[in-house]
Enzyme design. Structure first.
Site: not given
Length: 105
Positions: A8-10
């Site tokens: 979920n890390c951009d």
């Protein structure tokens, strides 16, 4: 090539999109092999710890004072991301230097 990060890390998603050949390893669910952590700590030192993360801020002073290796084993999300490991080299973060070294525009 392996890319260690969070799904979920951009920043990790951007790196993975630019490196479709990379195998993604979610550190939250799969962790990071101890050998990779040791090599990364040797190469990057304290820069491997993300002291700006919410995980870090949630730790008390006693926890924060623990050795980096112990912290990263207990809390893999404390690792700065992404950590990219090729056969011969490691890169930390998705910076211009990393992109240039990996041949990404």
């Amino acid at each position: 090539m392996r890319l260690y990060g969070l799904k979920n890390c951009d920043t990790c998603r951007k790196a993975l999109k630019s490196l479709p050949q990379a195998e993604f390893v979610d550190v939250r669910s799969e962790g990071v092999p101890q050998g990779i952590l040791e090599a990364a700590l040797t190469q990057f030192g304290d820069a491997l710890l993300n002291t700006r993360s919410t995980t870090w801020r949630g730790l008390d002073a006693t926890e924060q004072a623990r050795p980096p290796m112990d912290l990263l084993i207990s809390h893999p999300t404390l690792m700065k991301r992404p950590l990219i490991a090729t056969e011969h080299k490691m890169y930390l973060g998705w910076t211009a230097v990393t992109k240039e070294a990996l041949g990404v525009a």
